[in-house]
Scaffold this active site. Structure first.
Site, mmCIF file in Angstrom:
data_model
loop_
_atom_site.group_PDB
_atom_site.id
_atom_site.type_symbol
_atom_site.label_atom_id
_atom_site.label_comp_id
_atom_site.label_asym_id
_atom_site.label_seq_id
_atom_site.Cartn_x
_atom_site.Cartn_y
_atom_site.Cartn_z
ATOM 1 N N GLY A 13 -0.284 -7.477 -18.454
ATOM 2 C CA GLY A 13 0.018 -6.528 -17.387
ATOM 3 C C GLY A 13 0.257 -5.148 -17.985
ATOM 4 O O GLY A 13 0.249 -4.969 -19.206
ATOM 5 N N GLN A 14 0.472 -4.172 -17.092
ATOM 6 C CA GLN A 14 0.681 -2.804 -17.571
ATOM 7 C C GLN A 14 1.845 -2.726 -18.577
ATOM 8 O O GLN A 14 1.672 -2.291 -19.726
ATOM 9 C CB GLN A 14 0.981 -1.882 -16.382
ATOM 10 C CG GLN A 14 1.415 -0.498 -16.834
ATOM 11 C CD GLN A 14 1.966 0.372 -15.713
ATOM 12 O OE1 GLN A 14 1.369 1.377 -15.398
ATOM 13 N NE2 GLN A 14 3.094 0.019 -15.139
ATOM 14 N N ASP A 61 2.473 -20.366 -17.616
ATOM 15 C CA ASP A 61 2.738 -19.964 -16.238
ATOM 16 C C ASP A 61 4.208 -20.241 -15.966
ATOM 17 O O ASP A 61 4.715 -21.302 -16.341
ATOM 18 C CB ASP A 61 1.851 -20.807 -15.305
ATOM 19 C CG ASP A 61 1.768 -20.200 -13.919
ATOM 20 O OD1 ASP A 61 2.822 -19.859 -13.364
ATOM 21 O OD2 ASP A 61 0.644 -20.076 -13.402
ATOM 22 N N LEU A 62 4.868 -19.307 -15.295
ATOM 23 C CA LEU A 62 6.294 -19.518 -15.042
ATOM 24 C C LEU A 62 6.545 -20.610 -14.007
ATOM 25 O O LEU A 62 7.670 -21.045 -13.824
ATOM 26 C CB LEU A 62 6.972 -18.219 -14.610
ATOM 27 C CG LEU A 62 7.020 -17.104 -15.650
ATOM 28 C CD1 LEU A 62 8.043 -16.059 -15.259
ATOM 29 C CD2 LEU A 62 7.315 -17.626 -17.050
ATOM 30 N N SER A 85 3.997 -9.198 -8.772
ATOM 31 C CA SER A 85 4.625 -7.876 -8.873
ATOM 32 C C SER A 85 4.371 -6.957 -7.678
ATOM 33 O O SER A 85 4.856 -5.838 -7.661
ATOM 34 C CB SER A 85 4.141 -7.186 -10.152
ATOM 35 O OG SER A 85 2.734 -7.002 -10.095
ATOM 36 N N SER A 126 14.286 -4.951 -11.234
ATOM 37 C CA SER A 126 13.536 -3.908 -10.524
ATOM 38 C C SER A 126 14.427 -3.122 -9.579
ATOM 39 O O SER A 126 15.335 -3.683 -8.948
ATOM 40 C CB SER A 126 12.426 -4.587 -9.705
ATOM 41 O OG SER A 126 11.951 -3.715 -8.713
ATOM 42 N N GLU A 128 13.695 -2.329 -6.826
ATOM 43 C CA GLU A 128 13.473 -2.891 -5.488
ATOM 44 C C GLU A 128 14.717 -3.663 -5.017
ATOM 45 O O GLU A 128 14.909 -3.867 -3.821
ATOM 46 C CB GLU A 128 12.239 -3.787 -5.537
ATOM 47 C CG GLU A 128 11.656 -4.181 -4.207
ATOM 48 C CD GLU A 128 11.069 -3.027 -3.379
ATOM 49 O OE1 GLU A 128 10.834 -3.246 -2.183
ATOM 50 O OE2 GLU A 128 10.870 -1.935 -3.922
ATOM 51 N N TYR A 149 9.994 -10.007 -2.556
ATOM 52 C CA TYR A 149 9.945 -9.593 -3.964
ATOM 53 C C TYR A 149 11.336 -9.162 -4.443
ATOM 54 O O TYR A 149 11.826 -9.617 -5.488
ATOM 55 C CB TYR A 149 8.941 -8.436 -4.132
ATOM 56 C CG TYR A 149 8.956 -7.827 -5.509
ATOM 57 C CD1 TYR A 149 8.140 -8.325 -6.516
ATOM 58 C CD2 TYR A 149 9.801 -6.759 -5.820
ATOM 59 C CE1 TYR A 149 8.163 -7.777 -7.804
ATOM 60 C CE2 TYR A 149 9.828 -6.202 -7.087
ATOM 61 C CZ TYR A 149 9.019 -6.717 -8.065
ATOM 62 O OH TYR A 149 9.066 -6.168 -9.339
ATOM 63 N N THR A 190 0.125 4.733 -6.746
ATOM 64 C CA THR A 190 -0.257 5.861 -7.615
ATOM 65 C C THR A 190 -1.692 5.702 -8.114
ATOM 66 O O THR A 190 -2.505 6.611 -8.033
ATOM 67 C CB THR A 190 0.675 5.964 -8.836
ATOM 68 O OG1 THR A 190 0.655 4.699 -9.526
ATOM 69 C CG2 THR A 190 2.088 6.316 -8.430
ATOM 70 N N LYS A 192 -3.980 3.698 -6.931
ATOM 71 C CA LYS A 192 -4.915 3.688 -5.794
ATOM 72 C C LYS A 192 -5.317 5.132 -5.482
ATOM 73 O O LYS A 192 -6.504 5.432 -5.302
ATOM 74 C CB LYS A 192 -4.235 3.032 -4.572
ATOM 75 C CG LYS A 192 -5.091 3.027 -3.327
ATOM 76 C CD LYS A 192 -4.437 2.221 -2.208
ATOM 77 C CE LYS A 192 -5.187 2.364 -0.895
ATOM 78 N NZ LYS A 192 -4.557 1.613 0.203
ATOM 79 N N PRO A 279 6.310 -4.976 6.384
ATOM 80 C CA PRO A 279 7.188 -5.266 7.525
ATOM 81 C C PRO A 279 8.548 -4.576 7.383
ATOM 82 O O PRO A 279 9.152 -4.179 8.367
ATOM 83 C CB PRO A 279 7.356 -6.791 7.475
ATOM 84 C CG PRO A 279 6.191 -7.284 6.696
ATOM 85 C CD PRO A 279 5.816 -6.200 5.731
HETATM 86 P P1 GDR Z 1 6.536 -0.463 -5.058
HETATM 87 O O1 GDR Z 1 5.117 0.177 -5.512
HETATM 88 O O2 GDR Z 1 6.403 -1.255 -3.825
HETATM 89 O O3 GDR Z 1 7.535 0.642 -5.039
HETATM 90 O O4 GDR Z 1 6.837 -1.482 -6.249
HETATM 91 P P2 GDR Z 1 3.802 0.552 -4.690
HETATM 92 O O5 GDR Z 1 3.066 1.481 -5.576
HETATM 93 O O6 GDR Z 1 3.088 -0.653 -4.209
HETATM 94 O O7 GDR Z 1 4.374 1.316 -3.410
HETATM 95 C C1 GDR Z 1 5.113 2.514 -3.511
HETATM 96 C C2 GDR Z 1 5.311 3.118 -2.133
HETATM 97 O O8 GDR Z 1 4.057 3.580 -1.644
HETATM 98 C C3 GDR Z 1 3.914 3.199 -0.281
HETATM 99 N N1 GDR Z 1 2.491 3.157 0.083
HETATM 100 C C4 GDR Z 1 1.574 2.304 -0.430
HETATM 101 N N2 GDR Z 1 1.685 1.341 -1.377
HETATM 102 C C5 GDR Z 1 0.555 0.662 -1.712
HETATM 103 N N3 GDR Z 1 0.642 -0.281 -2.684
HETATM 104 N N4 GDR Z 1 -0.651 0.907 -1.117
HETATM 105 C C6 GDR Z 1 -0.795 1.868 -0.148
HETATM 106 O O9 GDR Z 1 -1.895 2.071 0.369
HETATM 107 C C7 GDR Z 1 0.357 2.619 0.206
HETATM 108 N N5 GDR Z 1 0.589 3.633 1.079
HETATM 109 C C8 GDR Z 1 1.875 3.955 0.987
HETATM 110 C C9 GDR Z 1 4.615 1.862 -0.203
HETATM 111 O O10 GDR Z 1 4.913 1.514 1.139
HETATM 112 C C10 GDR Z 1 5.839 2.146 -1.084
HETATM 113 O O11 GDR Z 1 6.828 2.770 -0.334
HETATM 114 C C11 GDR Z 1 6.552 -1.156 -7.596
HETATM 115 C C12 GDR Z 1 6.033 -2.435 -8.279
HETATM 116 O O12 GDR Z 1 5.555 -2.108 -9.567
HETATM 117 C C13 GDR Z 1 7.161 -3.451 -8.424
HETATM 118 O O13 GDR Z 1 6.686 -4.568 -9.171
HETATM 119 C C14 GDR Z 1 8.327 -2.783 -9.142
HETATM 120 O O14 GDR Z 1 9.395 -3.688 -9.289
HETATM 121 C C15 GDR Z 1 8.772 -1.558 -8.364
HETATM 122 O O15 GDR Z 1 7.698 -0.645 -8.247
HETATM 123 C C16 GDR Z 1 9.932 -0.829 -9.052
#
Ligand code: GDR
Length: 324
Positions: A13-14, A61-62, A85, A126, A128, A149, A190, A192, A279
């Site tokens: 993973g990263q 595998d965990l 994750s 995390s 989270e 999560y 990020t 994406k 949700p």
């Molecule tokens: P996060 O990361 O849920 O904080 O968990 P993510 O990048 O998925 O989302 C960050 C925020 O962006 C909003 N969002 C979107 N998210 C995704 N994935 N795709 C979208 O299109 C999009 N649009 C808006 C989300 O709603 C959210 O608010 C990450 C993971 O790496 C976890 O494993 C880690 O524990 C935490 O960071 C700290």
């Protein structure tokens, strides 16, 4: 001097891949656990584990635990990055998420307790777990996780504390805020954004669809954060630390900055869709990492704009070469 031996779960993973590089650089013998996949899943570590050194990579595998590896490898340090994750996907597969992210932690800690109680343990906790607790969040903030999560990660946090206090195991939690890099998985927000923005720049696609643009995150560079993890594991006592930059931005600000860097107008391409929403959302994460800065002397080097530049430059190349 004999080499220290580290075992990293989720090494491909990263964060696992940056941790492996750091520990190899420090002279460790590094072993990694990966899940078997029919499709190649070692891209992030192919440059550090050549075919010869594949003897250091082990399937595991965990859901099963890693007792066989604790017995064979006898690691000095275990770094547990293996997890389901993705926060949104945890709503789709909550039972699996709890099994891997919570019970999986217990499986490893039980293994350490029974097989190698002097092995140090790092738990990738995390931010989270703070969930709906308003920012800034630090080690004394209340945990109010809102996703399967986050709930599983909270269990992992307390299991780690339980084995530290109950069995005297050197077990630590790093409560890391979001950490990103060019190696970030493409379905985290990020990466994406950087990847799709580069595809727009190169005329390959015409739009980008996101969910909640108002969520705030404290985004740091994964390469800086593994240095914090290393310091946590070398501290003279096991403890828990929040790791963060102390600067938060909205998803909208991140996207605006990426498009500005590429000289594009975000709003010509941006769409939103509820399918990308959760949700329940964690609205704002902003870490107060005073404890690790004062106790262990850690601080991040890469700031928000540098992180974006690094990710965009990398994606421009990868997209142009058809590699992502
Ligand atoms: P996060 O990361 O849920 O904080 O968990 P993510 O990048 O998925 O989302 C960050 C925020 O962006 C909003 N969002 C979107 N998210 C995704 N994935 N795709 C979208 O299109 C999009 N649009 C808006 C989300 O709603 C959210 O608010 C990450 C993971 O790496 C976890 O494993 C880690 O524990 C935490 O960071 C700290």
């Amino acid at each position: 001097m004999t080499k220290k031996v580290a075992l990293i779960t989720g090494i491909n993973g990263q964060t696992g891949s940056y941790m492996a590089e750091l520990l190899l650089h420090k002279g460790y013998e590094v072993h990694g656990v990966l899940r078997r996949s029919s499709y190649p899943n070692t891209q992030r570590i192919d440059s550090i584990f050549d075919p010869e050194s594949r003897k250091y990579l082990h399937y595991g595998d965990l859901s099963e635990g890693i007792d066989h590896l604790l017995i064979d490898i006898k690691p000095d340090e275990v770094y547990n990055f293996a997890a389901m994750s993705h926060v949104r996907i945890s709503f789709d597969i909550p039972v699996y998420t709890l099994d891997i992210n919570a019970v999986g932690v217990c499986r490893i800690l039980e293994g350490i307790r029974k097989i190698c109680p002097h092995t140090k343990y790092y738990q990738a906790s995390s931010s989270e777990i703070f969930g709906s607790t308003p920012p800034p969040q630090n080690e004394d903030s209340k945990f109010h996780p809102v996703s399967p999560y986050g709930i599983a990660k909270q269990a992992g946090f307390f299991l780690t504390k339980c084995y530290r206090n109950g069995y005297n195991i050197f077990a630590c939690n790093g409560i890391l805020m979001n950490h990103e890099s060019p190696r970030r998985g493409v379905n985290f927000v990020t990466r994406k954004i950087t990847r799709l923005a580069c595809m727009i720049k190169l005329n390959m696609i015409k739009e980008i669809t996101l969910g909640n643009l108002d969520a705030k995150r404290d985004w740091g560079f994964a390469g800086d954060y593994v240095k914090a993890i290393y310091l946590i594991m070398q501290h003279d006592k096991p403890d828990d630390f929040v790791v963060s930059t102390g600067e938060a931005h909205t998803v909208r600000e991140f996207a605006e900055e990426v498009f500005k860097y590429l000289r594009l107008d975000l709003y010509k391409y941006l769409k939103t869709d509820d399918i990308c929403k959760r949700p329940l959302e964690v609205n704002a994460l902003l870490g107060d990492s005073t404890k690790i800065r004062e106790t262990l002397g850690w601080k991040p080097k890469i700031g928000f704009k540098e992180l974006i530049a690094m990710m965009v430059e990398s994606d421009l190349m990868l997209v142009a070469e058809g590699k992502v």
